[in-house]
Design a protein around this motif. Structure first.
Motif, PDB file in Angstrom:
ATOM      1  N   PHE A 269       1.097   3.737   7.781  1.00 15.36           N
ATOM      2  CA  PHE A 269       0.596   2.379   7.568  1.00 15.36           C
ATOM      3  C   PHE A 269       0.450   2.096   6.076  1.00 15.36           C
ATOM      4  CE2 PHE A 269      -3.127  -0.391   6.835  1.00 15.36           C
ATOM      5  CZ  PHE A 269      -2.585  -1.582   7.301  1.00 15.36           C
ATOM      6  N   ALA A 270      -0.130   3.026   5.337  1.00 13.42           N
ATOM      7  CA  ALA A 270      -0.311   2.843   3.891  1.00 13.42           C
ATOM      8  C   ALA A 270       1.023   2.660   3.192  1.00 13.42           C
ATOM      9  CB  ALA A 270      -1.067   4.037   3.302  1.00 13.42           C
ATOM     10  N   LYS A 271       2.024   3.415   3.618  1.00 14.25           N
ATOM     11  CA  LYS A 271       3.352   3.332   3.008  1.00 14.25           C
ATOM     12  C   LYS A 271       3.944   1.927   3.192  1.00 14.25           C
ATOM     13  CE  LYS A 271       7.807   5.789   2.940  1.00 14.25           C
ATOM     14  NZ  LYS A 271       8.722   4.676   3.222  1.00 14.25           N
ATOM     15  N   THR A 272       3.857   1.408   4.399  1.00 17.49           N
ATOM     16  CA  THR A 272       4.388   0.070   4.672  1.00 17.49           C
ATOM     17  C   THR A 272       3.620  -0.992   3.902  1.00 17.49           C
ATOM     18  OG1 THR A 272       5.111   0.723   6.890  1.00 17.49           O
ATOM     19  CG2 THR A 272       4.845  -1.630   6.485  1.00 17.49           C
ATOM     20  N   LEU A 273       2.295  -0.846   3.866  1.00 17.89           N
ATOM     21  CA  LEU A 273       1.462  -1.805   3.143  1.00 17.89           C
ATOM     22  C   LEU A 273       1.847  -1.850   1.667  1.00 17.89           C
ATOM     23  CD1 LEU A 273      -1.175  -3.644   3.215  1.00 17.89           C
ATOM     24  CD2 LEU A 273      -2.364  -1.586   2.396  1.00 17.89           C
ATOM     25  N   MET A 274       1.993  -0.669   1.047  1.00 16.26           N
ATOM     26  CA  MET A 274       2.292  -0.615  -0.386  1.00 16.26           C
ATOM     27  C   MET A 274       3.714  -1.063  -0.684  1.00 16.26           C
ATOM     28  SD  MET A 274       0.153   2.735  -1.750  1.00 16.26           S
ATOM     29  CE  MET A 274       0.900   3.922  -0.625  1.00 16.26           C
ATOM     30  N   GLU A 275       4.628  -0.881   0.260  1.00 17.62           N
ATOM     31  CA  GLU A 275       5.998  -1.376   0.083  1.00 17.62           C
ATOM     32  C   GLU A 275       6.049  -2.892   0.241  1.00 17.62           C
ATOM     33  OE1 GLU A 275       8.207   0.827   2.959  1.00 17.62           O
ATOM     34  OE2 GLU A 275       8.531   2.555   1.628  1.00 17.62           O
ATOM     35  N   THR A 276       5.211  -3.425   1.128  1.00 17.49           N
ATOM     36  CA  THR A 276       5.177  -4.871   1.350  1.00 17.49           C
ATOM     37  C   THR A 276       4.553  -5.591   0.163  1.00 17.49           C
ATOM     38  OG1 THR A 276       4.944  -4.488   3.738  1.00 17.49           O
ATOM     39  CG2 THR A 276       4.419  -6.704   2.929  1.00 17.49           C
ATOM     40  N   TYR A 277       3.489  -4.973  -0.397  1.00 15.59           N
ATOM     41  CA  TYR A 277       2.779  -5.563  -1.541  1.00 15.59           C
ATOM     42  C   TYR A 277       2.683  -4.527  -2.669  1.00 15.59           C
ATOM     43  CZ  TYR A 277       1.288  -8.623   2.281  1.00 15.59           C
ATOM     44  OH  TYR A 277       1.278  -9.457   3.374  1.00 15.59           O
ATOM     45  N   PRO A 278       3.775  -4.301  -3.389  1.00 14.88           N
ATOM     46  CA  PRO A 278       3.796  -3.249  -4.406  1.00 14.88           C
ATOM     47  C   PRO A 278       2.811  -3.460  -5.556  1.00 14.88           C
ATOM     48  CG  PRO A 278       5.762  -4.629  -4.558  1.00 14.88           C
ATOM     49  CD  PRO A 278       5.076  -4.997  -3.286  1.00 14.88           C
ATOM     50  N   LEU A 279       2.311  -4.668  -5.749  1.00 10.55           N
ATOM     51  CA  LEU A 279       1.365  -4.942  -6.835  1.00 10.55           C
ATOM     52  C   LEU A 279      -0.086  -4.938  -6.356  1.00 10.55           C
ATOM     53  CD1 LEU A 279       3.279  -7.843  -8.622  1.00 10.55           C
ATOM     54  CD2 LEU A 279       3.369  -5.390  -9.130  1.00 10.55           C
ATOM     55  N   LEU A 280      -0.289  -4.850  -5.056  1.00 10.96           N
ATOM     56  CA  LEU A 280      -1.639  -4.881  -4.493  1.00 10.96           C
ATOM     57  C   LEU A 280      -2.423  -3.640  -4.921  1.00 10.96           C
ATOM     58  CD1 LEU A 280      -3.522  -6.371  -2.356  1.00 10.96           C
ATOM     59  CD2 LEU A 280      -2.714  -4.617  -0.738  1.00 10.96           C
ATOM     60  N   PRO A 281      -3.647  -3.806  -5.438  1.00 13.46           N
ATOM     61  CA  PRO A 281      -4.471  -2.635  -5.766  1.00 13.46           C
ATOM     62  C   PRO A 281      -4.848  -1.873  -4.499  1.00 13.46           C
ATOM     63  CG  PRO A 281      -5.271  -4.600  -6.905  1.00 13.46           C
ATOM     64  CD  PRO A 281      -4.278  -5.066  -5.873  1.00 13.46           C
ATOM     65  N   VAL A 282      -4.448  -0.617  -4.426  1.00 12.93           N
ATOM     66  CA  VAL A 282      -4.759   0.237  -3.277  1.00 12.93           C
ATOM     67  C   VAL A 282      -5.392   1.518  -3.811  1.00 12.93           C
ATOM     68  CG1 VAL A 282      -3.846   1.489  -1.279  1.00 12.93           C
ATOM     69  CG2 VAL A 282      -2.823  -0.703  -1.955  1.00 12.93           C
ATOM     70  N   GLU A 283      -6.462   1.948  -3.177  1.00 10.77           N
ATOM     71  CA  GLU A 283      -7.131   3.168  -3.625  1.00 10.77           C
ATOM     72  C   GLU A 283      -7.709   3.901  -2.427  1.00 10.77           C
ATOM     73  OE1 GLU A 283      -7.191   5.768  -5.406  1.00 10.77           O
ATOM     74  OE2 GLU A 283      -7.394   4.598  -7.248  1.00 10.77           O
ATOM     75  N   GLU A 284      -7.851   5.227  -2.566  1.00 10.09           N
ATOM     76  CA  GLU A 284      -8.456   6.047  -1.523  1.00 10.09           C
ATOM     77  C   GLU A 284      -9.951   6.171  -1.740  1.00 10.09           C
ATOM     78  OE1 GLU A 284      -4.853   9.052  -0.192  1.00 10.09           O
ATOM     79  OE2 GLU A 284      -6.352   9.779  -1.616  1.00 10.09           O
ATOM     80  N   ASP A 285     -10.690   6.330  -0.645  1.00 10.55           N
ATOM     81  CA  ASP A 285     -12.151   6.420  -0.731  1.00 10.55           C
ATOM     82  C   ASP A 285     -12.603   7.562  -1.639  1.00 10.55           C
ATOM     83  OD1 ASP A 285     -11.016   8.029   1.475  1.00 10.55           O
ATOM     84  OD2 ASP A 285     -13.079   8.628   1.864  1.00 10.55           O
ATOM     85  N   GLY A 286     -11.966   8.719  -1.521  1.00 15.34           N
ATOM     86  CA  GLY A 286     -12.385   9.868  -2.319  1.00 15.34           C
ATOM     87  C   GLY A 286     -12.176   9.660  -3.806  1.00 15.34           C
ATOM     88  N   ARG A 287     -11.091   8.997  -4.188  1.00 18.52           N
ATOM     89  CA  ARG A 287     -10.780   8.764  -5.597  1.00 18.52           C
ATOM     90  C   ARG A 287     -11.748   7.777  -6.245  1.00 18.52           C
ATOM     91  NH1 ARG A 287      -5.439   9.312  -7.727  1.00 18.52           N
ATOM     92  NH2 ARG A 287      -5.498   7.088  -8.277  1.00 18.52           N
ATOM     93  N   LEU A 288     -12.472   7.022  -5.431  1.00 19.55           N
ATOM     94  CA  LEU A 288     -13.441   6.082  -5.973  1.00 19.55           C
ATOM     95  C   LEU A 288     -14.662   6.794  -6.561  1.00 19.55           C
ATOM     96  CD1 LEU A 288     -13.380   3.195  -3.336  1.00 19.55           C
ATOM     97  CD2 LEU A 288     -12.427   3.175  -5.635  1.00 19.55           C
ATOM     98  N   HIS A 289     -14.779   8.095  -6.308  1.00 16.43           N
ATOM     99  CA  HIS A 289     -15.867   8.864  -6.930  1.00 16.43           C
ATOM    100  C   HIS A 289     -15.572   9.126  -8.402  1.00 16.43           C
ATOM    101  CE1 HIS A 289     -17.923   9.384  -3.172  1.00 16.43           C
ATOM    102  NE2 HIS A 289     -16.886   9.979  -2.610  1.00 16.43           N
ATOM    103  N   ASP A 290     -14.311   9.008  -8.785  1.00 19.13           N
ATOM    104  CA  ASP A 290     -13.928   9.139 -10.192  1.00 19.13           C
ATOM    105  C   ASP A 290     -14.225   7.801 -10.861  1.00 19.13           C
ATOM    106  OD1 ASP A 290     -12.150   8.768 -12.543  1.00 19.13           O
ATOM    107  OD2 ASP A 290     -11.395  10.756 -12.009  1.00 19.13           O
ATOM    108  N   LEU A 291     -15.137   7.808 -11.840  1.00 19.68           N
ATOM    109  CA  LEU A 291     -15.600   6.549 -12.434  1.00 19.68           C
ATOM    110  C   LEU A 291     -14.483   5.756 -13.110  1.00 19.68           C
ATOM    111  CD1 LEU A 291     -19.044   7.615 -13.931  1.00 19.68           C
ATOM    112  CD2 LEU A 291     -18.570   6.509 -11.746  1.00 19.68           C
ATOM    113  N   VAL A 292     -13.536   6.451 -13.734  1.00 19.74           N
ATOM    114  CA  VAL A 292     -12.437   5.765 -14.412  1.00 19.74           C
ATOM    115  C   VAL A 292     -11.495   5.126 -13.388  1.00 19.74           C
ATOM    116  CG1 VAL A 292     -10.443   6.047 -15.931  1.00 19.74           C
ATOM    117  CG2 VAL A 292     -12.581   7.230 -16.461  1.00 19.74           C
TER     118      VAL A 292
END
Length: 318
Positions: free
Chosen positions: A135-158
């Motif tokens: 699902f993520a692959k199709t979403l990112m291919e459909t909207y290549p400029l859309l900001p997408v992030e994983e929950d775990g990576r949001l712990h990284d402040l930068v």
């Protein structure tokens, strides 16, 4: 069917991150940060692709399988294959989400993971972290400029700050499209984002300036070219060096209005920020203070000063 709302930033999110009990074991993977902090500024549109295609809760676990170069989504015991169902749903759901301005996905999920998902070899059974959820692959291919992030990576402040900055900027552009794209509107948009873009990537900022200065007869084409490079520019992480450069530029607007003591105070705060002794918030607070005292319409409109709500406390990150 949902539509874009200029007054409300809508983002997609894996339903399990909101505490919905939709995971294979009947549980959830609730993200307190998404629930307690981001919910203040974003309106969520939860999706669980696995439940959406008819899988029960609880259910057998599924995994990505490399079958002679074709990635399949199968039960771990090989008792069923839901690849076609998932692909069909992903295409339909992605097309129906053109109103969102970002997406938060569940890490490691064979349906939602955006990177490093375990991909098993059909013959050997060995796995490598090289897959992307269907699902993520199709979403990112459909909207290549859309900001997408994983929950775990949001712990990284930068990473967190960069993602949220991009969500607000993406929504800002979609609002512009909603109102109506024109050359004048693009120029005004670019002017407001001048220093934010400069903080993320100076050369790309200059490239964007060249697009704005050399519009063709096709406004839609120019707008697409501009927005593509705009979002690509924001994907680069701003750092202390680039922020310091922007702070020095902003200081220049007040240099002839500040007293010697005020000028020294601002200069010292910028230098201490550059050296890692202070967070960005300190010189930014001083600049905003002087902006209130010495009005400057050009500086006041800069998105760089407020790329996201202060309540999210993102400028403590660096």
């Amino acid at each position: 069917m949902a539509h874009f709302n200029p007054e409300q930033i809508q983002i997609g999110i894996s339903a399990c991150l909101l505490g919905e009990q939709v995971r294979f074991d009947g549980g959830h993977k609730q993200s307190r940060y998404c629930m307690d902090e981001l919910s203040r500024v974003f309106h969520y549109r939860p999706v669980c692709p696995e439940v959406a295609i008819g899988m029960s809760t609880p259910r057998k676990t599924i995994r990505l399988v490399n079958d002679d170069g074709n990635v399949r989504l199968k039960a771990t015991d090989d008792s069923f294959d839901v690849t076609d169902k998932m692909n069909e749903f992903s295409i339909k759901q992605s097309k129906a989400m053109d109103f969102i301005s970002g997406y938060i996905v569940c890490a490691k999920s064979p349906s939602c993971g955006m990177e490093r998902v375990k991909l098993y070899d059909d013959k050997t059974g060995y796995s490598e972290k090289a897959g992307v959820g269907l699902f993520a692959k199709t979403l990112m291919e459909t909207y290549p400029l859309l900001p997408v992030e994983e929950d775990g990576r949001l712990h990284d402040l930068v990473l967190r700050e960069n993602f949220i900055t991009r969500v607000f900027a993406y929504h800002d552009w979609k609002t512009l499209e909603h109102i109506g794209i024109s050359r004048k509107a693009i120029v005004a948009f670019h002017t407001r984002y001048k220093y934010l873009l400069m903080a993320h990537h100076q050369e790309k900022y200059r490239e964007l300036g060249r697009i704005v200065a050399n519009f063709s007869d096709d406004v839609k084409k120019d707008a697409n070219e501009y927005f593509t490079l705009f979002m690509q520019t924001l994907m680069h992480h701003a750092n202390r060096r680039s922020h310091t450069n922007v702070l020095n530029h902003l200081q220049g607007f007040f240099s002839d209005k500040l007293s010697a003591k005020q000028k020294q105070e601002l200069t010292e705060s910028i230098n201490k920020y550059r050296e890692g002794l202070l967070p960005l918030l300190v010189p930014m607070t001083l600049i905003k203070h002087y902006l209130n005292e010495f009005e400057d319409p050009f500086v006041e409109q800069q998105v760089y000063l407020n790329p996201h709500p202060e309540e999210l406390k993102l400028r403590y990150a660096y």
